[in-house]
Scaffold this active site. Structure first.
Site, PDB file in Angstrom:
ATOM      1  N   GLU A 101       0.837  -1.202   0.000  1.00  0.00           N
ATOM      2  CA  GLU A 101       0.000   0.000   0.000  1.00  0.00           C
ATOM      3  C   GLU A 101       0.865   1.243   0.000  1.00  0.00           C
ATOM      4  O   GLU A 101       1.492   1.587   1.007  1.00  0.00           O
ATOM      5  CB  GLU A 101      -0.931   0.026   1.218  1.00  0.00           C
ATOM      6  CG  GLU A 101      -1.819   1.264   1.227  1.00  0.00           C
ATOM      7  CD  GLU A 101      -2.707   1.381   2.452  1.00  0.00           C
ATOM      8  OE1 GLU A 101      -3.315   2.451   2.634  1.00  0.00           O
ATOM      9  OE2 GLU A 101      -2.785   0.417   3.225  1.00  0.00           O
ATOM     10  N   LYS A 231      -8.347 -15.744  16.303  1.00  0.00           N
ATOM     11  CA  LYS A 231      -8.382 -15.371  14.883  1.00  0.00           C
ATOM     12  C   LYS A 231      -9.753 -14.892  14.405  1.00  0.00           C
ATOM     13  O   LYS A 231     -10.114 -15.067  13.247  1.00  0.00           O
ATOM     14  CB  LYS A 231      -7.885 -16.539  14.005  1.00  0.00           C
ATOM     15  CG  LYS A 231      -6.472 -16.984  14.376  1.00  0.00           C
ATOM     16  CD  LYS A 231      -5.983 -18.152  13.552  1.00  0.00           C
ATOM     17  CE  LYS A 231      -4.568 -18.548  13.984  1.00  0.00           C
ATOM     18  NZ  LYS A 231      -4.035 -19.681  13.241  1.00  0.00           N
ATOM     19  N   ASP A 306       1.771 -14.872  12.994  1.00  0.00           N
ATOM     20  CA  ASP A 306       0.623 -15.553  12.384  1.00  0.00           C
ATOM     21  C   ASP A 306      -0.282 -14.486  11.782  1.00  0.00           C
ATOM     22  O   ASP A 306      -0.900 -13.708  12.504  1.00  0.00           O
ATOM     23  CB  ASP A 306      -0.120 -16.352  13.450  1.00  0.00           C
ATOM     24  CG  ASP A 306      -1.206 -17.253  12.868  1.00  0.00           C
ATOM     25  OD1 ASP A 306      -1.767 -16.895  11.820  1.00  0.00           O
ATOM     26  OD2 ASP A 306      -1.485 -18.308  13.473  1.00  0.00           O
ATOM     27  N   HIS A 396      -2.686   9.820  -1.013  1.00  0.00           N
ATOM     28  CA  HIS A 396      -2.820   8.574  -1.785  1.00  0.00           C
ATOM     29  C   HIS A 396      -2.689   8.831  -3.282  1.00  0.00           C
ATOM     30  O   HIS A 396      -2.199   7.979  -4.019  1.00  0.00           O
ATOM     31  CB  HIS A 396      -4.157   7.899  -1.466  1.00  0.00           C
ATOM     32  CG  HIS A 396      -4.091   7.104  -0.197  1.00  0.00           C
ATOM     33  ND1 HIS A 396      -3.676   5.808  -0.164  1.00  0.00           N
ATOM     34  CD2 HIS A 396      -4.379   7.439   1.088  1.00  0.00           C
ATOM     35  CE1 HIS A 396      -3.706   5.371   1.082  1.00  0.00           C
ATOM     36  NE2 HIS A 396      -4.127   6.332   1.865  1.00  0.00           N
TER      37      HIS A 396
END
Length: 402
Positions: A101, A231, A306, A396
């Site tokens: 990004e 998660k 993770d 951006h």
């Protein structure tokens, strides 16, 4: 290669499974190439970039990956210096961020300049634990309550059994123990040292359940019940915490807000209220923040965490207040599962990124957690400044579109 071509034909026909290839090739590298060529055969894609890496896939296959065909490359940028006043991390740090990004590293870097200008961000770890919660079925609610009472009376036995499976894990409590109908959900809570500890607590909980089932006749339906909560976004983890619970705060004079963030204290506090508080509330969000996931994701990918725990790490609350004319700004991350040993941290690129921050290996996980908290604050502060100044779209356009 004739032999390998025959293997690929068998794979295409379904006569051979991917996990069986290692039995038909001389070494791991050859097996990787065969699988990759098979992927090219069935897809028509050219996978030359997946094949370019320096990682030891034979080593990775022992604990990190199955059926490897190569590696994915993600650009890594460096932000800093990030100035931290922590209990474990003190001074200036440069932070590696893996992301595609555009503008993210630049944004975090801008936040870092603010921490440097005001003498640092204060970071504290306020809790540290890992959880596993099985689901148990009793014959009735009456029996479920008897099992609940047994757990509460026999904590020492459960603790001794679970800790017999590990040198590093310690059972702190079994709480809450939730009863729903005749189903029982006990949440086992551990400390796990420098390991993130999910495998550790799973094995330890299983051992404790052997005693529970033997003594009570309880029927364990599953070792994980979703009360862990692992998660997934969860109000329970937002309140109770999981992994490291970290708070980072900073006080910024108005002249620094105007010079570095190109806006005002009042504008940032207003955006935080309208966006992070009211906007999050009306959307039913569990994360009352602007973009924790950006910094958590980039750090997790760089350091071999993770990646599924990005979901949990993105929970949290940002506060922004005017204090005697200054800006008081904080980020609270209640659910930050982290490791500096084990899992993906041993992969070559992950180790190097951890070494940049001086946190690879045992004894460094709390230092790492404070750096993560400081990084999230820097990125959050920068975005809030951009929104308050009306600069988000411009940033951006300039940095994200090339």
């Amino acid at each position: 290669m004739a032999g390998n071509e025959e293997i690929i034909k068998k794979l295409v026909k379904g006569e051979l499974k991917l996990h069986q290839i290692d039995n038909y090739t001389e070494n791991t590298q050859e097996a990787v190439e065969v699988r990759r060529k098979f992927a090219e055969e069935i897809s028509g894609a050219n996978l030359k970039h997946l094949s370019q890496h320096s990682m030891d896939l034979e080593k990775a296959m022992k604990r990190n990956i199955e059926n490897p065909i190569g590696t994915v490359q993600i650009p890594v940028g460096l932000a800093g210096p990030l100035h931290i006043n922590g209990e474990h991390a003190q001074g200036d740090f440069y932070v590696p961020l893996a992301t595609s990004e555009g503008a993210l590293v630049a944004s975090v870097n801008r936040g870092c300049t603010v921490t440097k200008a005001v003498g640092g961000t204060t970071v504290r770890i306020i809790d540290d634990k890992m959880t596993r919660a099985p689901v148990i079925r009793a014959n009735s609610v009456t029996e479920a309550l008897k099992i609940k009472e047994w757990i509460e009376r026999h904590f020492i036995e459960l603790k001794e059994a679970s800790e017999s499976t590990t040198r590093h894990g310690k059972l702190l409590k079994v709480d809450p123990v939730v009863v729903v109908g005749r189903y029982l959900y006990p949440r086992f809570t551990f400390t796990t040292g420098d390991s993130m500890g999910m495998n550790m607590v799973t094995i330890a909980t299983e051992k404790a359940l052997e005693i529970l089932t033997r003594e009570t006749g309880a029927h364990v339906i599953a070792l994980s019940s979703n009360l862990c909560v692992d998660k997934k976004p969860s109000a329970l983890n937002l309140i109770e915490g999981r992994g490291k619970t970290v708070v980072a705060e900073i006080i910024i004079p108005p002249e620094i807000v105007e010079k570095k963030l190109k806006t005002t204290v009042k504008a940032i506090t207003e955006v935080n209220l309208a966006k992070n508080m009211i906007g999050s509330a009306i959307s039913g969000s569990m994360g009352f923040n602007a973009h924790y996931a950006n910094m958590i994701g980039a750090l997790f990918l760089a350091t071999g965490q993770d990646e599924a725990h990005i979901v949990e790490g993105s929970l949290g609350i940002t506060t922004a207040e005017e204090q005697n004319g200054d800006l008081y700004f904080s980020v609270t991350l209640p659910d930050l599962p982290l490791a500096t040993v084990g899992g993906g941290t041993s992969l070559e690129t992950a180790r190097e990124c951890l070494e940049i921050m001086g946190v690879y290996g045992g004894g460094n996980v709390k230092k790492f957690a404070e750096i993560v908290g400081g990084t999230v604050l820097a990125g959050e502060l920068s975005l809030m400044g951009a929104l308050a100044a009306g600069h988000l779209a411009r940033a951006h356009k300039d940095l994200g579109r090339g």
